[in-house]
Design a protein around this motif. Sequence first.
Motif, short mmCIF file in Angstrom:
data_model
loop_
_atom_site.label_atom_id
_atom_site.label_comp_id
_atom_site.label_asym_id
_atom_site.label_seq_id
_atom_site.Cartn_x
_atom_site.Cartn_y
_atom_site.Cartn_z
N PRO A 1 35.87 52.38 51.24
CA PRO A 1 36.91 53.40 51.01
C PRO A 1 38.33 52.87 51.18
N ALA A 2 38.51 51.87 52.00
CA ALA A 2 39.85 51.33 52.26
C ALA A 2 40.16 50.14 51.36
N HIS A 3 39.63 50.13 50.14
CA HIS A 3 39.85 48.97 49.28
C HIS A 3 41.33 48.80 48.93
N THR A 4 41.71 47.54 48.81
CA THR A 4 43.08 47.19 48.45
C THR A 4 43.15 46.90 46.95
N PRO A 5 44.34 46.83 46.37
CA PRO A 5 44.45 46.44 44.97
C PRO A 5 43.79 45.10 44.70
N GLN A 6 43.95 44.16 45.61
CA GLN A 6 43.38 42.83 45.43
C GLN A 6 41.85 42.87 45.44
N SER A 7 41.28 43.67 46.34
CA SER A 7 39.81 43.74 46.38
C SER A 7 39.27 44.45 45.14
N ALA A 8 40.00 45.45 44.63
CA ALA A 8 39.58 46.13 43.40
C ALA A 8 39.62 45.17 42.21
N VAL A 9 40.68 44.36 42.14
CA VAL A 9 40.77 43.36 41.07
C VAL A 9 39.61 42.38 41.15
N VAL B 1 36.57 42.87 42.26
CA VAL B 1 35.33 43.52 41.79
C VAL B 1 35.33 43.60 40.26
N ILE B 2 36.45 44.01 39.69
CA ILE B 2 36.53 44.15 38.23
C ILE B 2 36.40 42.78 37.56
N ALA B 3 37.09 41.79 38.08
CA ALA B 3 37.06 40.45 37.49
C ALA B 3 35.66 39.86 37.53
N MET C 1 28.97 50.87 41.27
CA MET C 1 28.76 50.13 42.51
C MET C 1 29.66 50.69 43.61
N ALA C 2 29.15 50.70 44.81
CA ALA C 2 29.90 51.20 45.95
C ALA C 2 30.93 50.18 46.39
N ILE C 3 32.07 50.66 46.88
CA ILE C 3 33.09 49.79 47.48
C ILE C 3 33.58 50.46 48.75
#
Length: 400
Positions: free
Chosen positions: A115-123, A125-127, A111-113
Amino acid sequence: MANQTLAKYVNELSILTMLRNRGVASRADIARRLSLTPATITRLISRLVERGLVKEAEAVQARGPKELGRPSVGLAINAEGAYFLGVEIAVDAVRFALIDLAAMTVTSTEMAIAPAHTPQSAVKVIAAYFKDLLRDDRYKKKLMSVGVTLPALVVRDGMVINFPAAGWNDVQFAQLLYKAIKTPCYIENDAHAAAFGEVYTQPAISSICTLYLWLGTGVGGAAIINNRLFRGAHGTAGLLGHVKVKTNGDRCSCGNNGCLESCTNLRALARSYYGPDKIPDGDLGSLPGHVAARAAAGEPAAQEAVAEMERCLTIGLTSIVSAFNPSVIILGGPMLPIFRHRAEALKAAIASGVLFGVTAPEIRMSQLGRFDCAIGAATIAHHNSFDLSRVTLLEPELHP
């Protein structure tokens, strides 16, 4: 009591590792190979069957001296007994791969995210993906752990020291993710993960000393020694892309000049093929396939670009082989089309460059494809839960 508990744990891992690597075996085969008594094997197997990790399979003939009577009942890994999620966080995408207890890929997606994703936004998506899996009856209560990989400098406790493309510095990502999913989490550099996945999913590959080189936007590397990732004193070993191959080469992302990365990555190929002032804007991911096809068709510019990439890679690999003495080197990443049919030529060139008497390694191409990093992250999660070799190198685990 503690020693008995540890012995039982080690013996269970020994059985699971043997069945995963060697396939179906009888109780007698397992007892002989692991030097355990039949009574001990019976108890251990009963427990593993009750937990859903081992199942009876087709009958097999014991591998010892020929025995009278019917063939023994075979035992095999129950692939559906446990699952492990692997996640690759790239600059503009997240890739997921789910593997089973047999270390086979069950499903994968991308899935696309931003480019300026933060650690919190990555978490986040994974969660969300993890919780969707838990709603599926096939994986509920069987999703054991999660491995995450990213193109960053990562140390042993899950701390991301530096993820330049996303602007992360000193992020305790393992803790952030564990708080969100309450499941054991393992964080790894992308090249380390891809390397480990190649060896772990192909038991026939020698794991005494295997090197992996990922060639793409950057160049990452890893060493698998005695079934384990070689991480060095602080977890940052394997920066093979920063071996120097040119005295006055192009500037590398690390700030030095002439590194293997700056000579064999996608932009190096573009410079060589188009010229330094004509590199096209945008994604260069399709360029290796295009250049390889044009070289095969006889185009001089493409053939020279391929030859230049091969010259630089040979110099770097020759130095690496002299340092590590590997039996196998695996090449992976977007640059793979350039080298796909050059394995024997690379081996011969390395053989002519190393010290007399040093055996040149076998050169292989990655078999895991686009999801290599995500699959590798999943195998690291699997390894930390159910592989015998992890007993001698206990990793930090984030769970109660």
